[in-house]
Design a protein around this motif. Structure first.
Motif, mmCIF file in Angstrom:
data_model
loop_
_atom_site.group_PDB
_atom_site.id
_atom_site.type_symbol
_atom_site.label_atom_id
_atom_site.label_comp_id
_atom_site.label_asym_id
_atom_site.label_seq_id
_atom_site.Cartn_x
_atom_site.Cartn_y
_atom_site.Cartn_z
ATOM 1 N N ILE A 52 0.845 -1.203 0.000
ATOM 2 C CA ILE A 52 0.000 0.000 0.000
ATOM 3 C C ILE A 52 0.879 1.252 0.000
ATOM 4 N N TYR A 53 1.880 1.259 0.896
ATOM 5 C CA TYR A 53 2.609 2.517 1.112
ATOM 6 C C TYR A 53 3.796 2.711 0.172
ATOM 7 N N GLN A 54 4.335 1.613 -0.372
ATOM 8 C CA GLN A 54 5.450 1.718 -1.320
ATOM 9 C C GLN A 54 6.593 2.558 -0.742
ATOM 10 N N THR A 55 6.886 2.290 0.524
ATOM 11 C CA THR A 55 7.977 3.028 1.170
ATOM 12 C C THR A 55 8.901 2.022 1.839
ATOM 13 N N LYS A 56 10.084 2.486 2.207
ATOM 14 C CA LYS A 56 10.973 1.607 2.982
ATOM 15 C C LYS A 56 11.683 2.452 4.035
ATOM 16 N N THR A 57 12.108 1.759 5.087
ATOM 17 C CA THR A 57 12.948 2.425 6.078
ATOM 18 C C THR A 57 14.241 1.613 6.167
ATOM 19 N N ASP A 58 15.273 2.195 6.793
ATOM 20 C CA ASP A 58 16.526 1.443 6.950
ATOM 21 C C ASP A 58 16.562 0.663 8.254
ATOM 22 N N ILE A 59 15.457 0.676 8.983
ATOM 23 C CA ILE A 59 15.457 0.048 10.315
ATOM 24 C C ILE A 59 15.739 -1.448 10.224
ATOM 25 N N ASP A 60 16.627 -1.920 11.105
ATOM 26 C CA ASP A 60 16.863 -3.355 11.220
ATOM 27 C C ASP A 60 15.823 -3.871 12.207
ATOM 28 N N THR A 61 14.731 -4.397 11.678
ATOM 29 C CA THR A 61 13.589 -4.742 12.553
ATOM 30 C C THR A 61 13.961 -5.803 13.583
ATOM 31 N N LYS A 62 15.022 -6.575 13.297
ATOM 32 C CA LYS A 62 15.429 -7.628 14.261
ATOM 33 C C LYS A 62 15.959 -7.019 15.568
ATOM 34 N N GLU A 63 16.211 -5.735 15.564
ATOM 35 C CA GLU A 63 16.682 -5.070 16.794
ATOM 36 C C GLU A 63 15.529 -4.409 17.554
ATOM 37 N N ILE A 64 14.310 -4.513 17.026
ATOM 38 C CA ILE A 64 13.197 -3.778 17.646
ATOM 39 C C ILE A 64 12.896 -4.279 19.061
ATOM 40 N N TYR A 65 12.775 -5.580 19.213
ATOM 41 C CA TYR A 65 12.356 -6.109 20.513
ATOM 42 C C TYR A 65 13.401 -5.782 21.589
ATOM 43 N N ARG A 66 14.664 -5.990 21.212
ATOM 44 C CA ARG A 66 15.734 -5.717 22.170
ATOM 45 C C ARG A 66 15.751 -4.226 22.560
ATOM 46 N N THR A 67 15.516 -3.351 21.576
ATOM 47 C CA THR A 67 15.530 -1.913 21.875
ATOM 48 C C THR A 67 14.370 -1.557 22.801
ATOM 49 N N SER A 68 13.223 -2.150 22.509
ATOM 50 C CA SER A 68 12.043 -1.872 23.330
ATOM 51 C C SER A 68 12.294 -2.282 24.773
ATOM 52 N N ARG A 69 12.866 -3.486 24.963
ATOM 53 C CA ARG A 69 13.143 -3.983 26.318
ATOM 54 C C ARG A 69 14.157 -3.078 27.024
ATOM 55 N N MET A 70 15.168 -2.669 26.259
ATOM 56 C CA MET A 70 16.215 -1.856 26.877
ATOM 57 C C MET A 70 15.652 -0.511 27.356
ATOM 58 N N VAL A 71 14.847 0.116 26.500
ATOM 59 C CA VAL A 71 14.288 1.426 26.869
ATOM 60 C C VAL A 71 13.361 1.272 28.077
ATOM 61 N N SER A 72 12.555 0.224 28.066
ATOM 62 C CA SER A 72 11.631 -0.002 29.175
ATOM 63 C C SER A 72 12.417 -0.194 30.478
ATOM 64 N N ARG A 73 13.476 -0.984 30.403
ATOM 65 C CA ARG A 73 14.259 -1.291 31.607
ATOM 66 C C ARG A 73 15.008 -0.053 32.108
ATOM 67 N N ILE A 74 15.698 0.633 31.189
ATOM 68 C CA ILE A 74 16.538 1.751 31.649
ATOM 69 C C ILE A 74 15.668 2.916 32.110
ATOM 70 N N MET A 75 14.568 3.151 31.403
ATOM 71 C CA MET A 75 13.728 4.295 31.794
ATOM 72 C C MET A 75 12.706 3.887 32.847
ATOM 73 N N ASN A 76 12.669 2.589 33.111
ATOM 74 C CA ASN A 76 11.745 2.078 34.108
ATOM 75 C C ASN A 76 10.287 2.380 33.755
ATOM 76 N N ILE A 77 9.957 2.223 32.484
ATOM 77 C CA ILE A 77 8.580 2.439 32.038
ATOM 78 C C ILE A 77 8.102 1.112 31.453
ATOM 79 N N PRO A 78 7.232 0.397 32.189
ATOM 80 C CA PRO A 78 6.793 -0.907 31.686
ATOM 81 C C PRO A 78 6.022 -0.787 30.374
#
Ligand code: KIV
Ligand code: ZN
Length: 515
Positions: free
Chosen positions: A254-280
């Motif tokens: 639909i969108y015909q767009t791309k990003t350079d994000i390495d999606t395999k790092e998404i979960y790890r980044t989410s966990r890290m931010v939650s842990r370090i910022m202490n926001i569940p």
């Protein structure tokens, strides 16, 4: 041909505006390095004029993080711009991000000014920023509530003044997707100069529409989206990076767009931010919530077992959520643990590995199987540990529905064991008071969250606390199959952060029972 969408991450600036989520330099660098692995295009590292600590943190990120553009926010005044430049000048790709309220509400009520003066201020600020830095972004704060003619003029003039990126934020989360998409389309039609620069959007989630608005803007020609990990940010938060990226990826036809994000790092980044910022992260959060890929109804489970695509539109592996290959138990040796850690993407030096191994054995003795999430939680906590002024030795709790809970706590400090006991309003309160009696540092609990890392009655409990010591709030995290122990570990982690930050320990040899 797919159009590239630039991902501008503002977790370390707008995200950090969440009350109590203030980060120190080391924590900011840790997150910035992970954002680099995630391959965001821009890291907005902070608002350097807000504090000397933030200036220092942005400067350190500029030195240490290569790859993404490093941006620093500045109000449209010379002093802020000078400090922002000071913070990013050593970056490989520095950017100064200047903002000024452009709606009448902001101009009249906040700036106590008028449109002409605001225009002059914006142009002068962009020119000045551009005299220092080749990459300048200008944000028309409250852009979505700005009168359209004035919005077009201020964009034209700031492009002429040298802005290379124009950002039109929905600062108060008021816009609707059709409206915001329309705004972007009309801007593209009315301001030809936008062809020469990047057009950016920045949405807040007050009506729960931040992601929908960002996607509508992309559909209508936005080149850059500003977003945060887990959607954290001012008030109801910002648009969530992982949701935007996965919408564009999952519905690319639909969108015909791309990003350079390495999606395999998404979960790890989410966990890290939650842990370090202490926001569940709420369990039902799209993409990264703990329930996002778990199926509970019989019909769904049956379908997924036959073919995952019956009820899953994304693969957990795409997000870096690893499936279990070997089961770890208390009998698993070092090599099995090391193998699993490598599978999960952790390569650890030996001292840290030993610490993780010891903690793993301690938890595995009390929990039958250690799965990926358990292990992830153990590793993340050990990796981010501050020096342990006080170490947990043991706790004992007496609690019941007809008695005042009593906790006996033993901590290790400078090679000696200290024991004290306290009563409390509940077992967790009692154990916190016991710790407080040993450390001698009174703390006020500001936030407490407890969740199960996995399912089942033997699940690993993960506790997060925010404790006020003196004038500052320190976060702490702890895990254990025993929820009271997890809470005690979290509280102790917050105490140790306080000590690591220069707070003094005042341990005597206490022996009484406190209330
Ligand atoms: O929400 C907003 O308008 C902002 C600007 C400073 C970009 O955060
Ligand atoms: Zn914002």
């Amino acid at each position: 041909m797919s159009r590239k969408i630039h991902i501008f991450d503002t977790t370390l600036r707008d995200g950090e505006q969440v009350p109590g989520a203030k980060l120190n330099k080391r924590q900011k660098i840790e997150i910035a390095k992970q954002l680099e692995k995630l391959k965001v295009d821009v890291i907005e590292a902070g608002f350097p004029c807000s504090s000397p600590g933030d200036l220092e943190a942005v400067r350190a990120i500029s030195r240490e993080v290569k790859g993404p553009v490093i941006a620093a926010l500045a109000r449209a005044v010379k002093e802020d711009i000078d400090i922002a430049w000071e913070a990013v000048r050593e970056a490989q790709k520095p950017r100064i991000h200047v903002f000024l309220g452009s709606s009448d509400i902001h101009i009249q009520k906040k700036l106590r000014s008028d449109r002409n003066k605001a225009m002059a201020m914006a142009v002068e600020a962009v020119k000045y920023a551009r005299s220092l830095c080749p990459d300048v972004e200008f944000s028309t704060e409250d852009g979505s509530r700005t009168e359209f003619g004035f919005l077009c003029r201020i964009i034209e003039e700031t492009i002429k003044a040298g802005a290379g990126v124009i950002n039109v934020p929905d600062t108060v989360g008021y816009a609707l997707p059709e409206e915001y998409g329309d705004l972007v389309r009309r801007l593209r039609e009315s301001v030809p100069a936008l062809e020469r620069v990047l057009l950016s959007v920045h949405c807040h989630n007050d009506l729960g529409l931040a992601v929908a608005n960002s996607i509508a803007a992309i559909r209508n020609g936005a080149d850059q989206v500003e977003c945060t990990i887990n959607g954290i940010g001012e008030r109801a938060g910002n648009a969530s990076l992982e949701e935007i990226v996965m919408v564009l990826k999952t519905r690319s036809e639909i969108y015909q767009t791309k990003t350079d994000i390495d999606t395999k790092e998404i979960y790890r980044t989410s966990r890290m931010v939650s842990r370090i910022m202490n926001i569940p992260v709420q369990p039902n959060k799209a993409i990264v919530g703990s329930n996002a890929f778990s199926h509970s109804s019989g019909i769904h489970q049956d379908g997924v077992l036959k073919d995952r695509t019956t009820y899953e539109i994304m693969k957990p592996e795409e997000l870096g959520i690893k499936q279990q290959t070997i089961v770890l138990t208390a009998r698993s040796g070092r090599s099995a643990l090391r193998h699993r850690l490598v599978e999960l993407g952790f390569s650890l030096e030996s001292e840290l590995f030993e610490r993780i191994y010891n903690r793993f054995i301690d938890v595995a003795d009390r929990k039958k199987e250690i799965n990926a999430q358990d292990l992830q939680s153990i590793v993340e906590i050990e990796v981010s540990k501050v020096p342990e002024t006080y170490k947990m030795h043991s706790i004992q709790i007496m609690s019941g529905n007809k008695m005042v809970p009593l906790a006996s706590v033993t901590l290790e400090h400078d090679g000696k064991l200290y024991t004290d006991a306290a009563t409390g309003n509940g077992p967790v309160d009692a154990v916190f008071k016991g710790i407080e009696r040993i450390t001698g540092i009174p703390g006020t609990l500001r936030d407490y969250d407890l969740k199960a890392v996995t399912m089942g009655t033997d699940a690993l409990g993960e506790a997060m606390v925010r404790v006020e010591f003196g004038e500052d709030i320190y976060s702490g995290i702890g895990t254990s199959p025993d929820v009271i122990e997890a809470s005690a570990r979290a509280y102790l982690n917050a105490c140790n952060r306080y000590f690591a930050n220069g707070g003094g320990a005042t341990t005597k040899s206490p022996d009484g029972v406190g209330g």
